[in-house]
Write a protein that holds these residues in place. Structure first.
Motif, PDB file in Angstrom:
ATOM      1  N   PHE A 144       1.659  13.974  -1.307  1.00 41.06           N
ATOM      2  CA  PHE A 144       1.030  15.283  -1.469  1.00 41.06           C
ATOM      3  C   PHE A 144      -0.470  15.245  -1.178  1.00 41.06           C
ATOM      4  O   PHE A 144      -1.181  16.216  -1.450  1.00 41.06           O
ATOM      5  CB  PHE A 144       1.269  15.804  -2.888  1.00 41.06           C
ATOM      6  N   ASP A 145      -0.959  14.112  -0.625  1.00 44.25           N
ATOM      7  CA  ASP A 145      -2.365  14.040  -0.227  1.00 44.25           C
ATOM      8  C   ASP A 145      -2.570  14.810   1.073  1.00 44.25           C
ATOM      9  O   ASP A 145      -1.750  14.744   1.994  1.00 44.25           O
ATOM     10  CB  ASP A 145      -2.790  12.575  -0.033  1.00 44.25           C
ATOM     11  N   LYS A 146      -3.664  15.523   1.144  1.00 38.22           N
ATOM     12  CA  LYS A 146      -3.939  16.323   2.335  1.00 38.22           C
ATOM     13  C   LYS A 146      -4.447  15.465   3.493  1.00 38.22           C
ATOM     14  O   LYS A 146      -4.335  15.846   4.652  1.00 38.22           O
ATOM     15  CB  LYS A 146      -4.963  17.414   2.002  1.00 38.22           C
ATOM     16  N   LYS A 147      -5.039  14.303   3.181  1.00 35.29           N
ATOM     17  CA  LYS A 147      -5.549  13.414   4.213  1.00 35.29           C
ATOM     18  C   LYS A 147      -4.645  12.184   4.284  1.00 35.29           C
ATOM     19  O   LYS A 147      -4.782  11.273   3.470  1.00 35.29           O
ATOM     20  CB  LYS A 147      -6.986  12.999   3.911  1.00 35.29           C
ATOM     21  N   PRO A 148      -3.740  12.133   5.246  1.00 35.92           N
ATOM     22  CA  PRO A 148      -2.863  10.970   5.327  1.00 35.92           C
ATOM     23  C   PRO A 148      -3.637   9.723   5.735  1.00 35.92           C
ATOM     24  O   PRO A 148      -4.664   9.779   6.418  1.00 35.92           O
ATOM     25  CB  PRO A 148      -1.845  11.376   6.399  1.00 35.92           C
ATOM     26  N   VAL A 149      -3.127   8.594   5.325  1.00 30.67           N
ATOM     27  CA  VAL A 149      -3.761   7.303   5.568  1.00 30.67           C
ATOM     28  C   VAL A 149      -3.026   6.603   6.704  1.00 30.67           C
ATOM     29  O   VAL A 149      -1.792   6.624   6.766  1.00 30.67           O
ATOM     30  CB  VAL A 149      -3.742   6.439   4.286  1.00 30.67           C
ATOM     31  N   ASP A 150      -3.800   5.999   7.615  1.00 29.51           N
ATOM     32  CA  ASP A 150      -3.201   5.200   8.688  1.00 29.51           C
ATOM     33  C   ASP A 150      -2.742   3.878   8.066  1.00 29.51           C
ATOM     34  O   ASP A 150      -3.516   2.917   7.945  1.00 29.51           O
ATOM     35  CB  ASP A 150      -4.224   4.968   9.802  1.00 29.51           C
ATOM     36  N   LYS A 151      -1.473   3.841   7.658  1.00 33.75           N
ATOM     37  CA  LYS A 151      -0.972   2.689   6.916  1.00 33.75           C
ATOM     38  C   LYS A 151      -0.985   1.409   7.757  1.00 33.75           C
ATOM     39  O   LYS A 151      -1.219   0.325   7.226  1.00 33.75           O
ATOM     40  CB  LYS A 151       0.455   2.969   6.430  1.00 33.75           C
ATOM     41  N   MET A 152      -0.727   1.515   9.046  1.00 35.69           N
ATOM     42  CA  MET A 152      -0.672   0.294   9.856  1.00 35.69           C
ATOM     43  C   MET A 152      -2.043  -0.365   9.970  1.00 35.69           C
ATOM     44  O   MET A 152      -2.178  -1.581   9.795  1.00 35.69           O
ATOM     45  CB  MET A 152      -0.123   0.614  11.243  1.00 35.69           C
ATOM     46  N   MET A 153      -3.059   0.430  10.236  1.00 36.80           N
ATOM     47  CA  MET A 153      -4.394  -0.144  10.430  1.00 36.80           C
ATOM     48  C   MET A 153      -5.070  -0.502   9.120  1.00 36.80           C
ATOM     49  O   MET A 153      -5.748  -1.524   9.032  1.00 36.80           O
ATOM     50  CB  MET A 153      -5.267   0.849  11.207  1.00 36.80           C
ATOM     51  N   LEU A 154      -4.870   0.313   8.081  1.00 36.66           N
ATOM     52  CA  LEU A 154      -5.611   0.108   6.835  1.00 36.66           C
ATOM     53  C   LEU A 154      -4.837  -0.685   5.780  1.00 36.66           C
ATOM     54  O   LEU A 154      -5.433  -1.129   4.793  1.00 36.66           O
ATOM     55  CB  LEU A 154      -6.003   1.464   6.252  1.00 36.66           C
ATOM     56  N   ARG A 155      -3.529  -0.867   5.978  1.00 32.71           N
ATOM     57  CA  ARG A 155      -2.736  -1.589   4.980  1.00 32.71           C
ATOM     58  C   ARG A 155      -2.029  -2.803   5.589  1.00 32.71           C
ATOM     59  O   ARG A 155      -2.118  -3.905   5.065  1.00 32.71           O
ATOM     60  CB  ARG A 155      -1.702  -0.654   4.349  1.00 32.71           C
ATOM     61  N   TRP A 156      -1.319  -2.569   6.700  1.00 33.67           N
ATOM     62  CA  TRP A 156      -0.464  -3.647   7.213  1.00 33.67           C
ATOM     63  C   TRP A 156      -1.251  -4.666   8.034  1.00 33.67           C
ATOM     64  O   TRP A 156      -1.029  -5.880   7.907  1.00 33.67           O
ATOM     65  CB  TRP A 156       0.649  -3.033   8.065  1.00 33.67           C
ATOM     66  N   THR A 157      -2.173  -4.228   8.868  1.00 30.56           N
ATOM     67  CA  THR A 157      -2.944  -5.158   9.698  1.00 30.56           C
ATOM     68  C   THR A 157      -3.783  -6.121   8.861  1.00 30.56           C
ATOM     69  O   THR A 157      -3.859  -7.316   9.187  1.00 30.56           O
ATOM     70  CB  THR A 157      -3.834  -4.379  10.681  1.00 30.56           C
ATOM     71  N   PRO A 158      -4.428  -5.697   7.762  1.00 31.08           N
ATOM     72  CA  PRO A 158      -5.121  -6.685   6.925  1.00 31.08           C
ATOM     73  C   PRO A 158      -4.182  -7.743   6.347  1.00 31.08           C
ATOM     74  O   PRO A 158      -4.582  -8.907   6.222  1.00 31.08           O
ATOM     75  CB  PRO A 158      -5.752  -5.825   5.826  1.00 31.08           C
ATOM     76  N   ILE A 159      -2.956  -7.370   6.017  1.00 31.55           N
ATOM     77  CA  ILE A 159      -2.003  -8.368   5.518  1.00 31.55           C
ATOM     78  C   ILE A 159      -1.679  -9.377   6.621  1.00 31.55           C
ATOM     79  O   ILE A 159      -1.618 -10.587   6.379  1.00 31.55           O
ATOM     80  CB  ILE A 159      -0.727  -7.664   5.022  1.00 31.55           C
ATOM     81  N   ARG A 160      -1.508  -8.908   7.848  1.00 35.26           N
ATOM     82  CA  ARG A 160      -1.223  -9.817   8.961  1.00 35.26           C
ATOM     83  C   ARG A 160      -2.376 -10.785   9.179  1.00 35.26           C
ATOM     84  O   ARG A 160      -2.175 -11.992   9.401  1.00 35.26           O
ATOM     85  CB  ARG A 160      -0.968  -8.991  10.220  1.00 35.26           C
ATOM     86  N   ARG A 161      -3.587 -10.311   9.101  1.00 32.37           N
ATOM     87  CA  ARG A 161      -4.749 -11.190   9.293  1.00 32.37           C
ATOM     88  C   ARG A 161      -4.848 -12.226   8.193  1.00 32.37           C
ATOM     89  O   ARG A 161      -5.132 -13.402   8.450  1.00 32.37           O
ATOM     90  CB  ARG A 161      -6.039 -10.353   9.336  1.00 32.37           C
ATOM     91  N   GLU A 162      -4.599 -11.806   6.946  1.00 29.51           N
ATOM     92  CA  GLU A 162      -4.713 -12.744   5.831  1.00 29.51           C
ATOM     93  C   GLU A 162      -3.651 -13.837   5.917  1.00 29.51           C
ATOM     94  O   GLU A 162      -3.919 -15.006   5.625  1.00 29.51           O
ATOM     95  CB  GLU A 162      -4.607 -11.990   4.515  1.00 29.51           C
ATOM     96  N   ILE A 163      -2.424 -13.476   6.267  1.00 27.55           N
ATOM     97  CA  ILE A 163      -1.371 -14.485   6.378  1.00 27.55           C
ATOM     98  C   ILE A 163      -1.644 -15.423   7.550  1.00 27.55           C
ATOM     99  O   ILE A 163      -1.333 -16.619   7.504  1.00 27.55           O
ATOM    100  CB  ILE A 163       0.002 -13.798   6.529  1.00 27.55           C
TER     101      ILE A 163
END
Length: 752
Positions: free
Chosen positions: A368-387
């Protein structure tokens, strides 16, 4: 005009050419895709891309098919948040903080997808996360296997969602609350129109019964009957007045639900005493036990198998950074317990499994947030870099592991293992889910039994007031108590079942052994249910046998469900076993047939049997037994049709003779004249006649010759024994001759 045969040959030749061209094309394509050369890397990456990432939105993975019960809301009927029935499908607004909900309540079955990357450790650690930006080794087969694994795992998610939804519906204190209004009107109508008018009539009948027993002197039975009738009228009237039955049923259901919740929380929290992500909740959470029970099924059947396929062996428990939290005594201890995030607090924020789950899904808080979040760039890509080892480039990043997870396992280099894990998770979810569905269905069934008993009480009480019909009221009372005992027992068994499943699924044993243990646990649970349903834990009331027949009906329904569940649970492995067994059997038969034709010319089996190496099969044994029985029947028929020798034939039957001898005349006392007739060839019986002197006994001839002249009447003598003649088949024992009755000295007038 070409003939039909010529056209058929032309089509056949064209088909051969087409098959050869397709075979060559597919072979070349497979070789091109399989060759690990940089020359073909761009060609393979055109199919696979650099990363395989999927974002789930609300309503996917069975959410739109099976509604969840809003157990986190008080009353489960908050119209502002859910529909009037208290269930949700898809996203729902959650006004409280994220740590007040489990991950299952926040995310349902979303985010459980196996991601994949074809970047090396150096390129995977870059900040750039777009496609086509530095894939090092693209494998089409790994990409295909990962897609197949995700498709199979979708079945696991749907089965798990269905089992949890049905379990939540059955775990509510009053799952049939929608029928209560109708029940109240029916009960009130039956009480007003049936019970109240019948009470005076039944009291009159009780008085007649008392008078009858009093005349017989059964005073003890008289006082017992009067006490029973008075107690029944008072108790039933009090129970049905002012909605007291509603309070009794609701209070009992609430106490059972609270007890089951406490037990579930105690047995599922493990040695640490606290639930771990993704099912951690604060101590003051509403309906904590029931919600933890639902989340425990989610954790056991879907979350952990997904984590094992995504992160490898570390996915069995919380995954913290190497310099972050730790696991002590089975409890996840974060580095910063008070830290908060968009999806919770404490260990949930630092657990890599929950982080990636949220990165691959849109939670109910974010829907229900009006501003959707780019999950791939802001959530998934940092996990890939850390691993991959951080932001450094080059080969030296392999020595820098931020998380204790192998990069190749997370990247999906061995995606074929995910296919096997997905297939295993489907079978496990089928076994576990069916057993949970059976338990939930039985719970709903006995909720319905309680509802029916309350509706039937005015009718049963109308007859049960009379002392001679005590068994009706006693049966009603015993079944009423039995329904509450069963609902409490179902909750206990479900808690034990979830604990056993959580112990088996993460165990370090072979997957086949785990499936065997799951089946054994399921069979043990079925045996426990049979003991529970048989009434071993229900208080017994003397004379309260199941006169209403309700318990027998419910038990028969359980018997059918219990017989169906293991069969459905083993349908998938049984089908695979049949396919493999059929293929192996065909190969063995083909090889045996070829050897028999070449070495023994088609008579190898007969030779092996004659040598004593091979015995008869069951089919051959049945054929031999059939032939023996057929020969025996033929010999018996021939023996019956064969004519017997002349000397063994039975003599013809003699004509029946009168039972009395010659009568004595009333005037002279002389014997009455008796006419003689030609005698048959066989000896006949003659009645004795009086004579002045007895004559010696003579043996009768077995085969007398026919006479042309009548012979004189023989002298009186006792009846000779009949010759023993063999009877025709089947043999029948000959009846002994009846003794000759004595001569009657009376004349026809009754005088001597």
């Amino acid at each position: 005009m070409p003939s039909r045969t010529t056209l058929h040959r032309a089509i056949g030749k064209a088909g051969v050419v087409v098959r050869a061209v397709l075979f060559l094309a597919l072979t070349l394509t497979a070789l091109v895709l399989a060759v690990p050369s940089s020359a073909y890397a761009d060609f393979s990456c055109d199919f696979t891309g650099d990363d395989s990432y999927q974002l789930d939105t609300p309503g996917s993975n069975g959410e739109s098919m099976f509604a969840a019960t809003a157990q986190w809301e008080k009353g489960n009927q908050a119209g502002s948040l859910t529909d009037p029935s208290g269930t949700v499908t898809g996203a729902v607004q959650m006004p409280l903080a994220a740590d007040q909900y489990t991950i299952y309540e926040l995310d349902a079955m979303r985010g459980l997808n196996w991601s994949q990357t074809f970047k090396g450790r150096g390129n995977a650690s870059e900040r750039n996360g777009s496609f086509g930006s530095g894939a090092d080794s693209c494998s089409v087969m790994s990409y295909v296997n990962n897609g197949i694994a995700n498709s199979i795992f979708d079945g696991t998610k749907i089965l798990t969602r269905a089992a949890i939804s049905i379990k939540e519906s059955a775990s509510n204190p009053s799952p049939l609350s929608g029928l209560y209004d109708g029940r109240d009107s029916v009960v009130a109508s039956l009480k007003k129109n049936v019970l109240q008018p019948a009470v005076p009539v039944m009291i009159l009948l009780v008085g007649l019964w008392v008078f009858t027993k009093w005349r017989k002197g059964d005073m003890r039975e008289v006082w017992a009957g009067i006490s029973w009738s008075a107690l029944t009228v008072i108790a039933v009237t009090a129970f049905l007045t002012g909605g007291n039955y509603d309070r009794v049923v609701s209070s009992a259901d609430s106490y059972i639900a609270e007890a089951n919740s406490a037990l579930t929380e105690a047995v599922l929290s493990g040695t640490s005493g606290r639930m771990q992500p993704p099912c951690d909740l604060p101590d003051n959470a509403y309906n904590r036990g029931l919600r933890i029970s639902s989340c425990a099924m989610y954790d056991t059947l879907a979350f952990r198998p997904w984590a094992l396929g995504q992160f490898g062996d570390p996915g069995k428990n919380c995954i913290f950074k190497n310099d972050g939290g730790k696991i002590e005594g089975g409890a996840c201890v974060p580095k910063e317990p008070s830290a908060t995030c968009e999806w919770g607090r404490g260990a949930r924020c630092e657990d890599l499994r929950v982080r990636q789950l949220v990165a691959q899904s849109v939670t109910n808080k974010e829907a229900f947030d009006k501003k959707p979040v780019d999950k791939m760039m802001l959530r998934w890509t940092p996990i890939r870099r850390e691993i991959a080892g951080g932001y450094d480039k080059g080969d030296d990043v392999s020595d820098k592991n931020i998380y204790p997870v192998a990069f190749n396992d997370w990247a999906g280099k061995n995606a074929g293992n995910r296919v096997g894990l997905a297939f295993y998770s489907v079978v496990a979810a089928l076994i576990v889910g069916l057993m949970v569905i059976v338990l939930s269905a039985l719970t709903l069934l006995w909720h319905a039994v309680t509802l029916i008993l309350v509706i039937l009480l005015p009718l049963v009480a109308t007859l049960g007031i009379h002392p001679s019909q005590q068994k009706l009221m006693k049966s009603w009372l015993e079944t009423f108590i039995h329904s509450f005992v069963l609902r409490a027992g179902f909750g206990v068994i479900l808690s034990v079942l979830l604990v056993l499943y959580q112990m088996i699924l993460p165990a370090k044993v072979a997957l086949g052994t785990q499936l065997l243990l799951l089946l054994l646990v399921t069979i043990a649970i079925v045996m426990m249910l049979k003991k529970l349903l048989s009434g071993n834990f229900t208080p017994q009331i003397a004379g309260g046998e199941d006169a209403l027949g309700i318990r027998d009906t419910a038990d028969s329904a359980f018997g059918k469900a219990a017989a169906m569940a293991p069969g459905l649970a083993m349908a998938v492995p049984r089908a695979g076993g049949r396919v493999a067994g059929t293929g192996a059997k065909g190969a063995v038969r083909g090889g045996s047939w070829a050897i028999d034709k070449v070495a023994f010319k088609g008579k190898g089996r007969e030779k092996l049997q004659s040598w004593g190496v091979l015995g008869q099969s069951k089919r051959e044994q049945r054929q031999a037994a059939y032939e023996q029985a057929k020969n025996a029947r033929t010999a018996y028929a021939e023996k019956a049709d064969r004519p017997e020798p002349e000397e063994r034939k039975a003599p013809p039957e003699a004509a029946p003779a009168p039972r009395r001898g010659r009568r004595v005349s009333s005037a002279t006392g002389r014997p009455a004249p008796q006419s003689t007739a030609p005698q048959p060839t066989a000896p006949v019986e003659h009645h004795p006649a009086p004579a002045p002197q007895p004559q010696p006994q003579s043996q009768p001839r077995l085969h007398p010759q026919p006479q042309s002249q009548p012979r004189p009447h023989p002298q009186p003598q006792p009846r000779p024994p009949a010759p023993r003649v063999p009877a025709p088949e089947p043999p029948v024992a000959p009846r002994p001759p009846a003794p000759t009755p004595p001569r009657d000295p009376r004349n026809p007038n009754g005088r001597v």
